[in-house]
Design a protein around this motif. Structure first.
Motif, PDB file in Angstrom:
ATOM      1  N   PHE A   1      39.582 -42.041  87.525  1.00  7.59           N
ATOM      2  CA  PHE A   1      38.432 -42.227  88.212  1.00  7.59           C
ATOM      3  C   PHE A   1      37.547 -42.736  87.080  1.00  7.59           C
ATOM      4  O   PHE A   1      36.589 -42.003  86.980  1.00  7.59           O
ATOM      5  CB  PHE A   1      37.964 -40.885  88.636  1.00  7.59           C
ATOM      6  CG  PHE A   1      36.878 -41.210  89.935  1.00  7.59           C
ATOM      7  CD1 PHE A   1      36.919 -41.336  91.224  1.00  7.59           C
ATOM      8  CD2 PHE A   1      35.361 -41.511  89.345  1.00  7.59           C
ATOM      9  CE1 PHE A   1      36.008 -41.340  92.159  1.00  7.59           C
ATOM     10  CE2 PHE A   1      34.269 -41.693  90.405  1.00  7.59           C
ATOM     11  CZ  PHE A   1      34.662 -41.568  91.834  1.00  7.59           C
TER      12      PHE A   1
ATOM     13  N   ILE B   1      34.166 -45.331  75.840  1.00  4.39           N
ATOM     14  CA  ILE B   1      34.031 -44.942  77.222  1.00  4.39           C
ATOM     15  C   ILE B   1      35.413 -45.210  77.844  1.00  4.39           C
ATOM     16  O   ILE B   1      35.734 -44.103  78.618  1.00  4.39           O
ATOM     17  CB  ILE B   1      33.077 -45.740  77.946  1.00  4.39           C
ATOM     18  CG1 ILE B   1      31.616 -45.792  77.314  1.00  4.39           C
ATOM     19  CG2 ILE B   1      32.995 -45.619  79.363  1.00  4.39           C
ATOM     20  CD1 ILE B   1      30.909 -44.472  77.392  1.00  4.39           C
ATOM     21  N   SER B   2      36.071 -46.307  77.722  1.00  2.41           N
ATOM     22  CA  SER B   2      37.279 -46.465  78.278  1.00  2.41           C
ATOM     23  C   SER B   2      37.940 -47.569  77.442  1.00  2.41           C
ATOM     24  O   SER B   2      37.653 -48.631  77.884  1.00  2.41           O
ATOM     25  CB  SER B   2      37.459 -46.640  79.933  1.00  2.41           C
ATOM     26  OG  SER B   2      38.698 -46.717  80.301  1.00  2.41           O
TER      27      SER B   2
ATOM     28  N   ARG C   1      42.412 -45.689  77.654  1.00  2.00           N
ATOM     29  CA  ARG C   1      42.277 -44.256  77.704  1.00  2.00           C
ATOM     30  C   ARG C   1      40.864 -44.165  78.241  1.00  2.00           C
ATOM     31  O   ARG C   1      39.971 -44.483  77.680  1.00  2.00           O
ATOM     32  CB  ARG C   1      42.226 -43.681  76.115  1.00  2.00           C
ATOM     33  CG  ARG C   1      43.937 -43.826  75.621  1.00  2.00           C
ATOM     34  CD  ARG C   1      43.757 -42.750  74.457  1.00  2.00           C
ATOM     35  NE  ARG C   1      42.641 -43.191  73.676  1.00  2.00           N
ATOM     36  CZ  ARG C   1      42.276 -42.570  72.590  1.00  2.00           C
ATOM     37  NH1 ARG C   1      42.635 -41.127  72.335  1.00  2.00           N
ATOM     38  NH2 ARG C   1      41.431 -42.828  71.915  1.00  2.00           N
ATOM     39  N   VAL C   2      40.785 -43.612  79.424  1.00  5.32           N
ATOM     40  CA  VAL C   2      39.517 -43.173  80.097  1.00  5.32           C
ATOM     41  C   VAL C   2      38.882 -42.171  79.372  1.00  5.32           C
ATOM     42  O   VAL C   2      39.661 -40.735  79.223  1.00  5.32           O
ATOM     43  CB  VAL C   2      39.779 -42.931  81.418  1.00  5.32           C
ATOM     44  CG1 VAL C   2      38.336 -42.493  82.103  1.00  5.32           C
ATOM     45  CG2 VAL C   2      40.281 -43.995  82.515  1.00  5.32           C
ATOM     46  N   GLN C   3      37.873 -42.021  78.647  1.00  3.61           N
ATOM     47  CA  GLN C   3      37.110 -41.256  77.788  1.00  3.61           C
ATOM     48  C   GLN C   3      35.839 -40.733  78.631  1.00  3.61           C
ATOM     49  O   GLN C   3      35.128 -39.927  78.105  1.00  3.61           O
ATOM     50  CB  GLN C   3      36.850 -41.540  76.591  1.00  3.61           C
ATOM     51  CG  GLN C   3      38.198 -42.175  75.932  1.00  3.61           C
ATOM     52  CD  GLN C   3      38.365 -42.298  74.586  1.00  3.61           C
ATOM     53  OE1 GLN C   3      37.537 -41.352  73.869  1.00  3.61           O
ATOM     54  NE2 GLN C   3      38.735 -43.059  73.748  1.00  3.61           N
ATOM     55  N   ALA C   4      35.443 -41.332  79.728  1.00  8.81           N
ATOM     56  CA  ALA C   4      34.082 -40.818  80.450  1.00  8.81           C
ATOM     57  C   ALA C   4      34.554 -41.007  81.994  1.00  8.81           C
ATOM     58  O   ALA C   4      35.064 -42.348  82.235  1.00  8.81           O
ATOM     59  CB  ALA C   4      33.032 -41.612  80.170  1.00  8.81           C
ATOM     60  N   SER C   5      34.241 -39.847  82.793  1.00 10.92           N
ATOM     61  CA  SER C   5      34.644 -40.002  84.032  1.00 10.92           C
ATOM     62  C   SER C   5      33.612 -39.267  84.947  1.00 10.92           C
ATOM     63  O   SER C   5      33.499 -37.891  84.334  1.00 10.92           O
ATOM     64  CB  SER C   5      36.038 -39.520  84.510  1.00 10.92           C
ATOM     65  OG  SER C   5      36.175 -39.658  86.049  1.00 10.92           O
TER      66      SER C   5
ATOM     67  N   TRP D   1      42.235 -39.695  79.425  1.00 14.20           N
ATOM     68  CA  TRP D   1      43.308 -39.613  80.385  1.00 14.20           C
ATOM     69  C   TRP D   1      43.781 -41.174  80.309  1.00 14.20           C
ATOM     70  O   TRP D   1      43.109 -42.170  80.418  1.00 14.20           O
ATOM     71  CB  TRP D   1      42.698 -39.607  81.969  1.00 14.20           C
ATOM     72  CG  TRP D   1      44.017 -39.503  82.692  1.00 14.20           C
ATOM     73  CD1 TRP D   1      44.284 -40.638  83.628  1.00 14.20           C
ATOM     74  CD2 TRP D   1      44.478 -38.116  83.280  1.00 14.20           C
ATOM     75  NE1 TRP D   1      45.163 -39.851  84.544  1.00 14.20           N
ATOM     76  CE2 TRP D   1      45.457 -38.666  84.452  1.00 14.20           C
ATOM     77  CE3 TRP D   1      44.169 -36.906  83.007  1.00 14.20           C
ATOM     78  CZ2 TRP D   1      46.066 -37.655  85.016  1.00 14.20           C
ATOM     79  CZ3 TRP D   1      44.973 -35.991  83.830  1.00 14.20           C
ATOM     80  CH2 TRP D   1      45.823 -36.328  84.608  1.00 14.20           C
TER      81      TRP D   1
END
Lengths: 388, 412
Positions: free
Chosen positions: A140, A199-200, B84-88, B99
């Motif tokens: 997400f 952030i990603s 790498r997702v680091q903010a969700s 993730w």
């Protein structure tokens, strides 16, 4: 068959309702303010318009149909453009055709969105069916994750570095510092950009826009009407739209612009070097870089080299996103898809004030919208010319 | 990467409340979950033009046919891009950042977004469909060669039901599967096994062999006796991470030619016993599904494959199995908000005195044990053990009416 020109129709009365980070006001409120601002600029009463084109994500449970009663409008042309970042270009070209054909005399094009606490998460969580089925369950990360994959693949394919994307963000912040409406007020250095938190990966903080509330609007009418009312206006030299282009590309390294760009320049009767300023859709710098390539300003894959060789600020040799763009002004939902259009109308009509590019005559506005699954689906471009 | 065991729990700290990943899917999207529950890799294929497509749709993207079917598909591909997702903004992922996810081009054609397990951009991968904590099927891209500690990856651990470091309750240690199951669980890294013994005073057959085994605790437990369940749950309820229900009462015979005594006992043990177990241990497990390395993960029950369609020679028993299956389905819905997985292990006739007169193939206790543990390692909901069960399930899926007639001797 060649496309008919947009002769005799103009864009006028560009209006920005200043953005706020969070607001409890509704989309109806923001759209009403945008509409009122455009009408005031033209000296018109609501009863004097007969066309309305709306873009908004947060009108629910209403559609623009509900807005007609809500705002007391009787219309013979009512359109909704649900194309996010491509909304401004698409709204202008469709309204222009309606006016040209005599289906409407004056069309108000308005985009506006609310932004309450948590409304961005809620908007995301029901954005599209493919997102629900195949994107959100994987971390997400929202659009940040989607565009991180595009940026990762783009960097691997063409050798662009984060610093190259940083140049776009840094130049836009410099532009934004002149724009009193921009939400970002602090200068941004390349070191700030590179040092920002991830952030990603590889998308970091200053690659992302800030969701906010706001509205943008402009009017479409016949040229003689604008002249009669003494309104500064912009003509449409050419415009294209394309949806779901290059569906077989495994990763989106080019957008729909590339498919129709030759048609656009042919219709407009000009070439990339004739363009005085460019407004790209900048939800992420990588998408702006892709547009610079796909719109013909450089070869495919040479975007990084291009931004290294050019000055993208208002006074530079390649003025780009002169208002500061969404990256520095904020992203007011669908109004983000109008930001470049409204700024371009201001620029070519010499109404841009502190962000004015000297002698701006020809502006290109590019739109890009709607991550349905793994890429932006809608794209559009318009070339505007100020009346001189 | 090797997953280390849990730290001692701090009783002053609040147990983490379970959150779930996004669970909403379209009707077509549920096809992934159906396949994942069975450990299959299936995608939508167009029956008219053969196009393979993803995400799932309601019409073929190549020819607009609405004749679409789910087919097992080559599970290989190459990673196109990674992040790498680091903010969700989603609470479940926010607790588990960063993730890893990415896009994978399948050899079958489509591009899928997938959770990445130990793979990078440009690498050739195998893609699996697994159930996530919301009980929905998701894509996992992992190395083609499976490594021993692959399942330790935080992405897989977060969604899986692997026995490693977990404490397991086997409800009835008198079932022949008990001993091989204990061995298989320890081989998979289980931390402790609690083995329930009904009517302990009788020194039931096979139980003495379990006495004195390291990390095995025997305790009185009778699924027909609410007090025994209450006692057991108050003793170990907070430590059961995986529950495997092996309690079984089985007698041959259909409906006619006998009274309902055996059928009543079968219902008591097999159907109501499952209910009582869930009532005693379920709420405690459901509260602990986010409790660190040894969080509660799965509620497993062993069923006859004839729960799907009865063998009249065991008609009364099969009725209890159908009832138990139905109860398990309800439990699956009731446990869904906690992420506790409900798995049904469907077995063919087992190698024991009650099936002595039947011809092979029959399921040996060791085989059943391996199936259960394999299913836990892969996080399955529907586990089919042995050729008879797999065959029966396949025929049941394709035509239950035909299956019923075939079982009663038709279709020669």
């Amino acid at each position: 068959m060649t496309r008919a020109p947009y002769d005799g129709v103009v864009l006028t009365c560009p209006v920005t309702v200043p953005y706020v980070r969070y607001s409890n006001e509704t989309a109806h409120w923001w759209i009403a303010r945008g509409l009122r601002g455009a009408l005031d600029a033209a000296g018109l009463k609501p009863a004097q318009i007969d066309g309305l084109s709306i873009s908004s994500f947060t009108l629910f449970p209403d559609t623009p149909v509900g807005l007609t009663q809500h705002l007391g409008l009787s219309l013979r042309y009512l359109d909704t453009i649900p194309m996010g970042g491509a909304s401004g270009v698409v709204a202008a070209r469709r309204a222009a055709r309606a006016v040209q054909a005599g289906d409407a005399d004056i069309v108000a094009c308005v985009a506006g969105d609310a932004n309450r606490i948590d409304s961005f998460r809620q908007l995301l969580s029901a954005f599209s069916r493919f997102s629900l089925d195949a994107s959100y369950p994987y971390g997400f990360g929202g659009p940040n994750a989607t565009f991180s994959l595009i940026m990762d693949a783009y960097m691997a394919e063409y050798g662009a570095t984060r610093a190259d994307f940083g140049r776009i963000a840094v130049a836009q912040r410099a532009n934004a510092l002149r724009n009193p409406h921009a939400l970002m007020k602090k200068p941004l250095s390349l070191e700030d950009y590179l040092g920002a938190r991830m952030i990603s990966d590889p998308v970091a903080l200053f690659d992302c826009v800030m969701p906010c509330a706001g509205a943008e609007a402009f009017l479409v009418m016949r040229e003689d009407e604008a002249i009669r009312r003494n309104l500064p206006f912009a003509r449409i030299r050419g415009t294209i739209e394309r949806h779901n282009a290059f569906a077989d590309d495994p990763v989106q390294l080019r957008g729909g612009w590339a498919m129709d760009i030759d048609t656009l320049y042919a219709q407009a009767g000009c070439a990339p070097q004739d363009i005085d300023l460019l407004q790209t859709y900048d939800d992420y710098p990588v998408i702006s870089m892709m547009q610079i390539e796909d719109l013909g300003f450089c070869e495919k894959g040479a975007g990084a080299e291009f931004v290294r060789a050019h000055d993208l600020t208002i006074e530079g040799d390649f003025p780009h996103n002169t208002s500061g763009g969404q990256l520095s002004v904020g992203q007011a939902g669908a109004a983000g898809g109008y930001l470049g259009m409204v700024e371009a109308i201001r620029q070519v009509t010499a109404q841009a004030g502190p962000t004015q590019v000297k002698d701006a005559r020809l502006a290109m506005v590019s739109g890009f919208g709607m991550v349905n699954y793994d890429r932006g689906v809608c794209s559009g471009v318009a070339i505007l010319e100020g009346a001189s | 990467m090797t997953l280390t065991g849990p730290k001692k729990k701090d009783p002053q700290k609040r147990t983490i409340v379970p959150t779930l990943p996004p669970a909403t899917r379209s009707r077509a999207g549920l096809g992934l979950s159906v396949a994942a529950a069975q450990g299959r890799f299936a995608l939508q294929h167009c029956a008219e033009c053969g196009a393979v497509q993803y995400p799932p749709r309601d019409a073929c993207h190549a020819c607009l046919s609405h004749d679409l079917c789910w087919k097992d598909t080559q599970p290989y591909g190459k990673v196109l891009a990674e992040t790498r997702v680091q903010a969700s903004p989603d609470p479940y992922f926010r607790e588990r950042l960063p993730w890893r996810m990415g896009s994978v081009r399948l050899t079958a054609g489509p591009v899928v977004l997938a959770h990445l397990v130990d793979v990078r951009r440009g690498e050739d991968v195998q893609v699996e469909l697994r159930l996530d904590r919301a009980g929905q099927g998701v894509m996992i891209a992992r190395p083609k060669e499976r490594s021993d500690d692959m399942e330790d990856d935080p992405v897989l651990r977060a969604m899986g039901t692997h026995p490693k470091h977990r404490r397991i309750l086997i409800s009835d240690a008198t079932h022949p599967v008990a001993r091989p199951l204990i061995d298989a669980l320890f081989a998979a890294g289980a931390a402790h096994v609690f083995a329930g013994v009904p009517e302990m005073w009788r020194r039931p057959h096979g139980v003495s062999a379990l006495e004195g085994l390291e990390n095995v605790s025997l305790l009185p437990l009778d699924v027909t006796d609410p007090q025994s369940l209450k006692d057991a749950a108050s003793e170990i309820g907070g430590k059961v991470d995986i529950l495997i229900n092996t309690a079984r009462h089985i007698r041959p015979g259909g409906v006619l030619g006998q009274d309902t005594t055996a059928a009543r006992d079968e219902m008591e043990v097999n159907a109501l016993g499952l209910m009582r177990l869930a009532q005693a241990f379920g709420p405690g497990m459901a509260a602990r599904t986010a409790d660190g390395v040894n969080s509660a993960a799965a509620f497993v029950t062993v069923l006859s494959a004839h729960a799907l369609s009865p063998d009249p020679a065991f008609g009364a028993f099969n009725a209890s199995q159908a009832a138990a299956r139905s109860i398990a389905q309800t439990l699956r819905a009731e446990f869904a908000p906690s992420g506790l997985r409900v798995a049904c292990v469907y077995t063919g006739p087992t190698e024991d005195e009650w099936h002595q007169s039947l011809p092979p193939p029959k399921v040996a206790p060791k085989t059943l044990a391996r199936s259960i543990v394999d299913g836990l390692q892969k996080g399955l909901e529907d586990i089919y053990c042995g050729d008879v069960a797999r065959d029966l399930a396949e025929r049941w899926r394709s035509d239950p009416g035909l299956l019923e007639r075939e079982i009663t001797g038709g279709g020669a």
